[in-house]
Design a protein around this motif. Sequence first.
Motif, mmCIF file in Angstrom:
data_model
loop_
_atom_site.group_PDB
_atom_site.id
_atom_site.type_symbol
_atom_site.label_atom_id
_atom_site.label_comp_id
_atom_site.label_asym_id
_atom_site.label_seq_id
_atom_site.Cartn_x
_atom_site.Cartn_y
_atom_site.Cartn_z
ATOM 1 N N GLY A 108 0.801 -1.228 0.000
ATOM 2 C CA GLY A 108 0.000 0.000 0.000
ATOM 3 C C GLY A 108 0.828 1.269 0.000
ATOM 4 O O GLY A 108 0.343 2.337 0.383
ATOM 5 N N TYR A 109 2.074 1.178 -0.421
ATOM 6 C CA TYR A 109 2.950 2.362 -0.400
ATOM 7 C C TYR A 109 2.608 3.313 -1.555
ATOM 8 O O TYR A 109 2.094 2.907 -2.593
ATOM 9 C CB TYR A 109 4.421 1.930 -0.485
ATOM 10 N N PRO A 110 2.936 4.595 -1.397
ATOM 11 C CA PRO A 110 2.677 5.564 -2.471
ATOM 12 C C PRO A 110 3.810 5.614 -3.484
ATOM 13 O O PRO A 110 4.940 5.206 -3.201
ATOM 14 C CB PRO A 110 2.590 6.894 -1.708
ATOM 15 N N ILE A 111 3.487 6.109 -4.655
ATOM 16 C CA ILE A 111 4.499 6.451 -5.658
ATOM 17 C C ILE A 111 4.602 7.970 -5.686
ATOM 18 O O ILE A 111 3.594 8.668 -5.822
ATOM 19 C CB ILE A 111 4.112 5.950 -7.060
ATOM 20 N N PHE A 112 5.822 8.484 -5.569
ATOM 21 C CA PHE A 112 6.036 9.931 -5.636
ATOM 22 C C PHE A 112 6.402 10.313 -7.070
ATOM 23 O O PHE A 112 7.356 9.777 -7.643
ATOM 24 C CB PHE A 112 7.149 10.359 -4.683
ATOM 25 N N HIS A 113 5.613 11.229 -7.631
ATOM 26 C CA HIS A 113 5.862 11.735 -8.981
ATOM 27 C C HIS A 113 6.568 13.094 -8.864
ATOM 28 O O HIS A 113 5.962 14.072 -8.444
ATOM 29 C CB HIS A 113 4.552 11.915 -9.753
ATOM 30 N N LEU A 114 7.841 13.137 -9.222
ATOM 31 C CA LEU A 114 8.597 14.384 -9.214
ATOM 32 C C LEU A 114 8.605 14.932 -10.635
ATOM 33 O O LEU A 114 9.134 14.296 -11.556
ATOM 34 C CB LEU A 114 10.026 14.150 -8.710
ATOM 35 N N GLN A 115 8.012 16.096 -10.813
ATOM 36 C CA GLN A 115 7.784 16.640 -12.150
ATOM 37 C C GLN A 115 8.768 17.763 -12.458
ATOM 38 O O GLN A 115 9.146 18.548 -11.574
ATOM 39 C CB GLN A 115 6.344 17.156 -12.244
ATOM 40 N N PHE A 116 9.154 17.857 -13.750
ATOM 41 C CA PHE A 116 10.169 18.807 -14.177
ATOM 42 C C PHE A 116 9.657 19.647 -15.345
ATOM 43 O O PHE A 116 8.818 19.194 -16.131
ATOM 44 C CB PHE A 116 11.443 18.068 -14.581
ATOM 45 N N ASP A 117 10.184 20.877 -15.450
ATOM 46 C CA ASP A 117 9.776 21.756 -16.550
ATOM 47 C C ASP A 117 10.651 21.510 -17.775
ATOM 48 O O ASP A 117 11.441 20.553 -17.822
ATOM 49 C CB ASP A 117 9.840 23.227 -16.115
ATOM 50 N N SER A 118 10.526 22.380 -18.773
ATOM 51 C CA SER A 118 11.254 22.199 -20.039
ATOM 52 C C SER A 118 12.773 22.315 -19.856
ATOM 53 O O SER A 118 13.539 21.856 -20.699
ATOM 54 C CB SER A 118 10.778 23.231 -21.063
ATOM 55 N N GLU A 119 13.197 22.936 -18.747
ATOM 56 C CA GLU A 119 14.627 23.081 -18.472
ATOM 57 C C GLU A 119 15.117 22.042 -17.462
ATOM 58 O O GLU A 119 16.209 22.164 -16.908
ATOM 59 C CB GLU A 119 14.923 24.486 -17.965
ATOM 60 N N ASN A 120 14.274 21.035 -17.231
ATOM 61 C CA ASN A 120 14.600 19.944 -16.291
ATOM 62 C C ASN A 120 14.805 20.424 -14.857
ATOM 63 O O ASN A 120 15.614 19.854 -14.109
ATOM 64 C CB ASN A 120 15.833 19.168 -16.761
ATOM 65 N N LYS A 121 14.059 21.457 -14.476
ATOM 66 C CA LYS A 121 14.059 21.933 -13.094
ATOM 67 C C LYS A 121 12.858 21.328 -12.365
ATOM 68 O O LYS A 121 11.768 21.216 -12.934
ATOM 69 C CB LYS A 121 13.956 23.460 -13.044
ATOM 70 N N LEU A 122 13.075 20.935 -11.117
ATOM 71 C CA LEU A 122 11.986 20.358 -10.325
ATOM 72 C C LEU A 122 10.922 21.416 -10.043
ATOM 73 O O LEU A 122 11.215 22.469 -9.470
ATOM 74 C CB LEU A 122 12.526 19.809 -9.010
ATOM 75 N N VAL A 123 9.667 21.121 -10.435
ATOM 76 C CA VAL A 123 8.599 22.096 -10.262
ATOM 77 C C VAL A 123 7.469 21.597 -9.362
ATOM 78 O O VAL A 123 6.614 22.384 -8.942
ATOM 79 C CB VAL A 123 8.002 22.518 -11.630
ATOM 80 N N GLY A 124 7.438 20.317 -9.061
ATOM 81 C CA GLY A 124 6.345 19.829 -8.222
ATOM 82 C C GLY A 124 6.481 18.365 -7.872
ATOM 83 O O GLY A 124 7.171 17.611 -8.560
ATOM 84 N N ILE A 125 5.820 17.999 -6.775
ATOM 85 C CA ILE A 125 5.797 16.603 -6.336
ATOM 86 C C ILE A 125 4.365 16.235 -5.985
ATOM 87 O O ILE A 125 3.682 16.973 -5.262
ATOM 88 C CB ILE A 125 6.688 16.389 -5.086
ATOM 89 N N LYS A 126 3.904 15.123 -6.498
ATOM 90 C CA LYS A 126 2.599 14.600 -6.116
ATOM 91 C C LYS A 126 2.735 13.103 -5.849
ATOM 92 O O LYS A 126 3.736 12.487 -6.227
ATOM 93 C CB LYS A 126 1.546 14.861 -7.192
ATOM 94 N N SER A 127 1.758 12.539 -5.179
ATOM 95 C CA SER A 127 1.840 11.111 -4.862
ATOM 96 C C SER A 127 0.512 10.438 -5.150
ATOM 97 O O SER A 127 -0.544 11.076 -5.157
ATOM 98 C CB SER A 127 2.216 10.909 -3.391
ATOM 99 N N GLU A 128 0.583 9.147 -5.399
ATOM 100 C CA GLU A 128 -0.604 8.333 -5.609
ATOM 101 C C GLU A 128 -0.315 6.907 -5.156
ATOM 102 O O GLU A 128 0.847 6.487 -5.082
ATOM 103 C CB GLU A 128 -1.034 8.341 -7.073
ATOM 104 N N LEU A 129 -1.356 6.169 -4.839
ATOM 105 C CA LEU A 129 -1.194 4.773 -4.461
ATOM 106 C C LEU A 129 -0.713 3.970 -5.668
ATOM 107 O O LEU A 129 -1.156 4.211 -6.800
ATOM 108 C CB LEU A 129 -2.532 4.225 -3.964
ATOM 109 N N ASN A 130 0.190 3.032 -5.439
ATOM 110 C CA ASN A 130 0.718 2.244 -6.546
ATOM 111 C C ASN A 130 -0.360 1.328 -7.141
ATOM 112 O O ASN A 130 -1.364 1.043 -6.490
ATOM 113 C CB ASN A 130 1.925 1.419 -6.080
ATOM 114 N N PRO A 131 -0.180 0.841 -8.387
ATOM 115 C CA PRO A 131 -1.212 0.037 -9.065
ATOM 116 C C PRO A 131 -1.630 -1.218 -8.303
ATOM 117 O O PRO A 131 -2.811 -1.562 -8.282
ATOM 118 C CB PRO A 131 -0.545 -0.335 -10.394
ATOM 119 N N PHE A 132 -0.673 -1.911 -7.676
ATOM 120 C CA PHE A 132 -1.047 -3.101 -6.923
ATOM 121 C C PHE A 132 -1.892 -2.730 -5.708
ATOM 122 O O PHE A 132 -2.857 -3.431 -5.377
ATOM 123 C CB PHE A 132 0.191 -3.880 -6.468
ATOM 124 N N GLY A 133 -1.548 -1.635 -5.040
ATOM 125 C CA GLY A 133 -2.329 -1.182 -3.893
ATOM 126 C C GLY A 133 -3.764 -0.857 -4.274
ATOM 127 O O GLY A 133 -4.705 -1.180 -3.546
#
Length: 226
Positions: A55-80
Amino acid sequence: MIEKADIEELVLDPKKSNLKTHFNDMFFIKNHRYSGEIREKEILLWYSSHWLRGGYPIFHLQFDSENKLVGIKSELNPFGKLFDKIAMVMIGIFSLLPILGNGFMKGWLGSVFILFVALVLFLIMRKASKSEKKIMVEELKETIENIEKEKFPEKFVGKPQKEIAKENEWTFKKILTRIFFYPISVLVIYFCITEILPNGKVTHAFFGISVCGLYLVADILNILKK
């Protein structure tokens, strides 16, 4: 600003994020931390802890066009997600078995008992999961902050050190105690209502229901406050 290359170094176990992968990862606790998938505009990070397991989460670290970190979101993994759906179906099936086997008049109490036990266990695991996820989120934030400290030490001059606040309410011992004593308490109440009380032993039934009921109510209220 944190760049994609910095986060890529955290992926110690690269793999594809899919149902099979997360099913396999459920059985292994990542003491060295992150498995992950590196995509074009985001990096996925995850690991299985003692209590979250599948039941662990997956952290999505998102980047802009210059590969700079712009945000983090999480969701439950597919098996969970799949496991939650299967669990709901199985609880529904098991809760109907007493009625299907004995008729509604004789079986409804057994169905209520099964649903109540499932609800209580759900509350325990939900609170434990929220506590564990909070620790994982803070851990990831601290890891990213440490990367920033190495790259831009001047930004952190004079700032106090942060500590991860772990909730002692959800220690290994306390969770095991609840998983063990909750069903026993409910079983005692069920036995008092169906066996002891009909035999005229009102005092014994009242004592059993009172002791177990007060324990359940008090602890559940304590859980809801945390």
